[in-house]
Scaffold this active site. Structure first.
Site, mmCIF file in Angstrom:
data_model
loop_
_atom_site.group_PDB
_atom_site.id
_atom_site.type_symbol
_atom_site.label_atom_id
_atom_site.label_comp_id
_atom_site.label_asym_id
_atom_site.label_seq_id
_atom_site.Cartn_x
_atom_site.Cartn_y
_atom_site.Cartn_z
ATOM 1 N N PHE A 146 0.764 -1.018 -0.081
ATOM 2 C CA PHE A 146 0.080 -0.049 0.090
ATOM 3 C C PHE A 146 0.876 1.209 0.131
ATOM 4 O O PHE A 146 1.693 1.558 1.031
ATOM 5 C CB PHE A 146 -0.759 -0.225 1.168
ATOM 6 C CG PHE A 146 -1.779 1.243 1.013
ATOM 7 C CD1 PHE A 146 -3.057 1.152 0.607
ATOM 8 C CD2 PHE A 146 -1.649 2.552 1.580
ATOM 9 C CE1 PHE A 146 -3.955 2.291 0.527
ATOM 10 C CE2 PHE A 146 -2.467 3.550 1.381
ATOM 11 C CZ PHE A 146 -3.566 3.344 0.907
ATOM 12 N N ASP A 231 9.256 3.000 1.932
ATOM 13 C CA ASP A 231 8.076 3.564 2.311
ATOM 14 C C ASP A 231 7.986 3.365 3.846
ATOM 15 O O ASP A 231 7.301 2.455 4.209
ATOM 16 C CB ASP A 231 6.841 3.256 1.599
ATOM 17 C CG ASP A 231 5.455 3.806 1.991
ATOM 18 O OD1 ASP A 231 5.525 4.443 2.929
ATOM 19 O OD2 ASP A 231 4.380 3.575 1.254
ATOM 20 N N LYS A 260 2.178 10.653 7.701
ATOM 21 C CA LYS A 260 1.338 10.281 8.827
ATOM 22 C C LYS A 260 1.983 11.022 10.106
ATOM 23 O O LYS A 260 1.724 12.131 10.502
ATOM 24 C CB LYS A 260 1.350 8.730 8.892
ATOM 25 C CG LYS A 260 0.414 8.358 7.801
ATOM 26 C CD LYS A 260 -0.067 6.771 8.104
ATOM 27 C CE LYS A 260 -1.214 6.559 6.922
ATOM 28 N NZ LYS A 260 -0.876 5.637 5.840
HETATM 29 C C1 LIG Z 1 -0.914 5.586 4.452
HETATM 30 C C2 LIG Z 1 0.164 5.054 3.671
HETATM 31 C C3 LIG Z 1 0.415 5.779 2.695
HETATM 32 C C4 LIG Z 1 -0.485 6.924 2.120
HETATM 33 O O1 LIG Z 1 -0.444 7.988 2.704
HETATM 34 P P1 LIG Z 1 -1.483 8.994 2.503
HETATM 35 O O2 LIG Z 1 -1.275 10.212 3.446
HETATM 36 O O3 LIG Z 1 -2.928 8.478 2.770
HETATM 37 O O4 LIG Z 1 -1.372 9.428 0.945
HETATM 38 C C5 LIG Z 1 1.400 5.303 1.715
HETATM 39 N N1 LIG Z 1 2.235 4.323 2.256
HETATM 40 C C6 LIG Z 1 1.947 3.481 3.551
HETATM 41 C C7 LIG Z 1 2.783 2.650 4.008
HETATM 42 C C8 LIG Z 1 0.787 3.794 4.108
HETATM 43 O O5 LIG Z 1 0.518 3.373 5.189
#
Ligand SMILES: *Cc1c(COP(=O)(O)O)cnc(C)c1O
Length: 414
Positions: A146, A231, A260
């Site tokens: 994700f 990520d 986040k």
């Molecule tokens: C939440 C998340 C995203 C996306 O972040 P947004 O601020 O919602 O665009 C990308 N990568 C990971 C691993 C995430 O948990």
């Protein structure tokens, strides 16, 4: 649950259903306010927040040091754009780069944007530095990933629900199974510029790879002059017990994406972090964002970095880790099939015989615990750093009671 929802809550839920596009299926509670680890709904009922807005409110809600920064900075200047220099952005950039052991950052707003930016940097690096043939750059990702919801990020996804009807997709990606370093080696060709991975796959249900996986990927990518992008949007900023997950894994990625928790639970703040030899491919006019690195975001981001630089939150979450995990693991074989995770971050697989993860979340709401299912049979727990030992005990107690009640009912049916 829905029957017990008050008139005030019903009114809000009705309005959202009438006037907001239906792209979420929220839990049936209407939050009014929150402080620290606790959320209060419109009827005054309190919940221990073990969702933490998908690890965005890792320092809890309305954390006073961040509120002070928010007040002071909004009195000075909130939004300026990068068309001018604003005092404070440099300090933020320096502190975040140093926290990650890197040379520079590029500030954006959301996680998806940070990943988009990393993809652009990696491609440009591929053409300008590695010498990949123009237009041919390939980036390898992992199944179950994700990385966000933009068109390019879903092009990198194999989640059919996230992709359906949104094509055509951005080309240049290839997916291999997660936790299989040799599959990455096999997929690398002369056009490969980067591998992008979550060190622990969050949305996939806190899927922790085998020890040594990331190190093997790092060796393979080095051997082939391929960038490693991690990520850390969800795993970063202490969620897994170390400042970044890559530290615990003993790997040094080329690019790190963060978001986040970097916003301190107050606003969206994201960034790509890396060294000059890669980040340096960007020149004025080739990438940007109106809100990226705005003065308010920089001030809050700097405050978040300063909190983590002390190390005390990482220690606190490491101390509470066994309390949470021993409590959850005691349920294995009695309604829980597996518990995974690190730090204050747990993925709990629920035996389908006792119900779905969503059913368990609904029971937990009744018991004053807020948590969300990640998958039909997997529930994710992510209490904030400000949680106390007593509150983790409470979480374990209520979770245990919820599972035991369902387990007993399932035994009776059997
Ligand atoms: C939440 C998340 C995203 C996306 O972040 P947004 O601020 O919602 O665009 C990308 N990568 C990971 C691993 C995430 O948990």
């Amino acid at each position: 649950m829905t029957e017990s929802v008050s008139q005030r809550a019903q009114t809000e839920i009705g309005k959202v259903r009438d006037y907001s596009a239906n792209n979420y299926a929220p839990l049936p509670l209407v939050v009014e306010s929150a402080k620290g680890a606790w959320i209060t709904d419109v009827d005054g009922k309190r919940y221990l927040d073990c969702l933490s807005a998908f690890s965005s409110t890792t320092f809890g809600h309305a954390y006073e040091p961040f509120l002070e920064v928010l007040r002071a900075q909004t009195e000075k200047i909130s939004i300026a754009s990068r068309a001018v220099y604003v005092e404070g952005f440099g300090d933020f950039a320096e502190s975040l780069a140093k926290l990650a052991g890197k040379e520079m950052i590029l500030a954006m707003n959301t996680g998806a944007e940070a990943n988009e930016t990393a993809i652009k940097i990696a491609r440009k690096w591929g053409y300008r530095v590695k010498g990949v043939e123009e237009g041919k750059a390939k980036i390898i990702g992992a199944e179950g990933n994700f990385h966000g919801r933009t068109t390019t990020m879903i092009s990198l996804s194999n989640d059919e629900k996230a992709r359906a009807d949104y094509g055509p997709f951005t080309p240049g990606f290839e997916l291999v199974p997660f936790n299989d370093a040799e599959a990455i080696r096999a997929a690398i060709d002369e056009h490969t510029v980067a591998v992008i991975l979550e060190p622990i796959q969050g949305e996939a249900g806190v899927s922790v790879p085998d020890e040594g996986y990331l190190q093997a990927v790092r060796e393979i990518t080095r051997e082939h002059d391929v960038l490693l992008i991690l990520d850390e949007v969800q795993t970063g900023f202490g969620r897994t017990g170390t400042t970044f997950r890559f530290e615990a894994e003993g790997v040094d990625p080329d690019l790190i994406t963060v978001a986040k928790a970097l916003g301190g639970g107050i606003m969206p703040v994201s960034a790509v972090i890396g060294d000059e030899d890669v980040m340096g491919v960007l020149t004025p006019g080739t990438h940007g964002s109106t809100f990226g690195g705005n003065p308010l975001a920089a001030a809050i981001g700097k405050a978040v970095v300063d909190e983590l630089a002390t190390g005390r939150w990482q220690r606190h979450s490491q101390e509470l880790h066994p309390v949470l995990f021993d409590g959850l693991r005691a349920l294995e074989g009695r309604g829980v099939t597996a518990v995974r995770g690190a730090g204050l971050w747990a993925g709990v697989d629920i035996n389908p015989a006792i119900g779905t993860a969503h059913d368990v979340c609904m029971d937990l709401i009744e018991r004053g615990i807020l948590a969300k299912d990640a998958k039909p049979a997997t529930l994710r727990l992510a209490p904030p750093f400000v949680v106390t030992r007593e509150e983790i005990d409470l979480l374990v107690r209520e979770f245990t009671a919820a599972i035991e009640a369902r387990w007993a009912a399932a035994q009776e049916r059997a």
